[in-house]
Design a protein around this motif. Sequence first.
Motif, PDB file in Angstrom:
ATOM      1  N   SER A  85       0.858  -1.169   0.049  1.00 22.91           N
ATOM      2  CA  SER A  85       0.009  -0.057   0.107  1.00 22.91           C
ATOM      3  C   SER A  85       1.004   1.500  -0.066  1.00 22.91           C
ATOM      4  CB  SER A  85      -0.793   0.008   1.389  1.00 22.91           C
ATOM      5  OG  SER A  85      -1.446   1.169   1.407  1.00 22.91           O
ATOM      6  N   HIS A  86       2.055   1.235   0.934  1.00 20.70           N
ATOM      7  CA  HIS A  86       2.784   2.516   0.785  1.00 20.70           C
ATOM      8  C   HIS A  86       3.554   2.968  -0.252  1.00 20.70           C
ATOM      9  CE1 HIS A  86       5.301   5.556   2.754  1.00 20.70           C
ATOM     10  NE2 HIS A  86       6.497   4.517   2.218  1.00 20.70           N
ATOM     11  N   LYS A  87       4.245   1.691  -0.846  1.00 18.48           N
ATOM     12  CA  LYS A  87       4.974   1.677  -2.033  1.00 18.48           C
ATOM     13  C   LYS A  87       4.157   2.016  -3.305  1.00 18.48           C
ATOM     14  CE  LYS A  87       8.783  -1.406  -0.555  1.00 18.48           C
ATOM     15  NZ  LYS A  87       9.825  -0.459  -0.850  1.00 18.48           N
ATOM     16  N   MET A  88       2.897   1.707  -3.516  1.00 20.64           N
ATOM     17  CA  MET A  88       2.028   2.058  -4.667  1.00 20.64           C
ATOM     18  C   MET A  88       1.147   3.193  -4.483  1.00 20.64           C
ATOM     19  SD  MET A  88       0.657  -1.784  -5.573  1.00 20.64           S
ATOM     20  CE  MET A  88      -0.441  -1.059  -6.968  1.00 20.64           C
ATOM     21  N   GLY A  89       1.242   3.671  -3.228  1.00 25.98           N
ATOM     22  CA  GLY A  89       0.093   4.814  -3.119  1.00 25.98           C
ATOM     23  C   GLY A  89      -1.317   4.508  -3.079  1.00 25.98           C
ATOM     24  N   LEU A  90      -1.645   3.066  -2.735  1.00 26.47           N
ATOM     25  CA  LEU A  90      -3.005   2.910  -3.176  1.00 26.47           C
ATOM     26  C   LEU A  90      -3.532   2.386  -1.610  1.00 26.47           C
ATOM     27  CD1 LEU A  90      -4.720   1.846  -5.274  1.00 26.47           C
ATOM     28  CD2 LEU A  90      -3.841  -0.653  -5.277  1.00 26.47           C
ATOM     29  N   HIS A  91      -4.866   2.505  -1.384  1.00 29.80           N
ATOM     30  CA  HIS A  91      -5.048   2.228  -0.152  1.00 29.80           C
ATOM     31  C   HIS A  91      -5.088   0.519   0.333  1.00 29.80           C
ATOM     32  CE1 HIS A  91      -8.134   1.775   3.347  1.00 29.80           C
ATOM     33  NE2 HIS A  91      -7.746   2.998   3.491  1.00 29.80           N
ATOM     34  N   GLU A  92      -4.788   0.365   1.393  1.00 31.58           N
ATOM     35  CA  GLU A  92      -4.633  -0.851   1.782  1.00 31.58           C
ATOM     36  C   GLU A  92      -5.877  -1.927   1.583  1.00 31.58           C
ATOM     37  OE1 GLU A  92      -3.192  -3.499   5.770  1.00 31.58           O
ATOM     38  OE2 GLU A  92      -2.928  -1.395   5.786  1.00 31.58           O
TER      39      GLU A  92
END
Length: 472
Positions: free
Chosen positions: A433-440
Amino acid sequence: MRYTIEEIRQMPEGQTFDCKSIHIEPKALANTIVAMANADGGMIAVGISDKTRRIEGVNQDKAHLNEILRTPFDFCVPTISVTTEFMPCQDSEGNDNHILIIHVPASPRLHANQADEVFWRVGDKSRKLPFEERLQLMYDKGERYYEDSPAYDATIEDIDMDTVKAYMKRIGYGKSPMEYLQENKGFLTYKGDVPQVSTACILLFGKRPQNFFPRARVRFIKYYGTEEKVGREMNVIKDVTFEGRILDQIQKTIDYLETQVKEHSYLGEDGLFKTDREYPKFVIQEMTVNSVCHRDYSIKGTEIQIKMFDDRLVFETPGKLPGIVRTDNIRHTHFSRNPKIAEYLKAYDYVKEFGEGVDRMCRELSAIGTKEPQYHLVAFIMKASVWANVLEEGQEKTISDQKRPESDQISDQIKMILELIKEKPQISRSEISHKMGLHESSVKRRLKMMVDKGIIQRIGSDKGGHWQISNN
């Protein structure tokens, strides 16, 4: 703001203004001063008849005037820090005179008269409070805390000692659970030989808190549209209730709200995926924590209700704003209605720094172009509205403003997840989530889809295992 004598004379008596004759007895004047200090503050004009509005002035009786000036000190308990001023005027007999203006501040403390009677300003009247309302005002002002009151019929057997141990471990307390409950925060006291289990103890550590406080819970209601409708037009889509201890309620509520928040992921100009959300994650958490942490648990007839509309979230919390907090100072003023509950949640990182939460919420909402939360009191329910960053379905925000099909976005996301797994097979959802900027929650859906399609498989447990990419 300064007024003229004529403006004061014409001013209607009400919540924050009163006229009094110079002949008023200090004991009677004390009731009005106490009532205003306990409520919203106000201004008293002495020397204008409250019945005829005749200008009497105050110069003619210096001895009585001195008694009037001493009233906030001699007849109010504790002393009320008023400010005074004398306004020159011409009295009804044509003589030069003065009006005494007493400015009464809203006080964070509870005040009484010399007879230990407590008054509250209601409209143009100073109303004497019965015991129950006086007690409620003491809770509101922090003179006493309802969380310290004994939970009726609760015993030591109603406390989950494992939960106490978990908290003790978190704060580094080395004694036994019973010693902690007895020696700290008044969670467990004794009346003679009978143990008294506090309200805070049951709400934080109770096995079944709702046995004692049935409405100490959170209810989430989602509506279709922007209005709440009833009867044949009822537009409720979801209605879910969260119970348990306070920490459980907060965790379950936040987790569920996250499943209801819309988000749109897109490829940024830097080649990384970014996500736009209706509501910042911190705002969801802070509003939920504030509602559960600061609600008035002495109000037993209703629960916290979180209502989701197409354009806003409304948090309805039992209880007025506590202490010195007002709608115009809430951003920078902190006051805990339940300080023991607040301290407990701080240990679990839900309260970051006392007093900073609302200000940070306002800054995060401003950053996405939405207005600050709006607060208003309806009867005994504080309603806080948070407006959504409304996103159109399928909306994409790229540098070229070109929309890409959702299937392409998902395909790109899957490719990126695969690359991350190749680099680190034991990578967690939160790291992805952190690396992709996508919500968990979106990462969780993508991983499930990849497992279902046989693209990857999970080897071992969630915590100690790893991902394996299939060969086929």
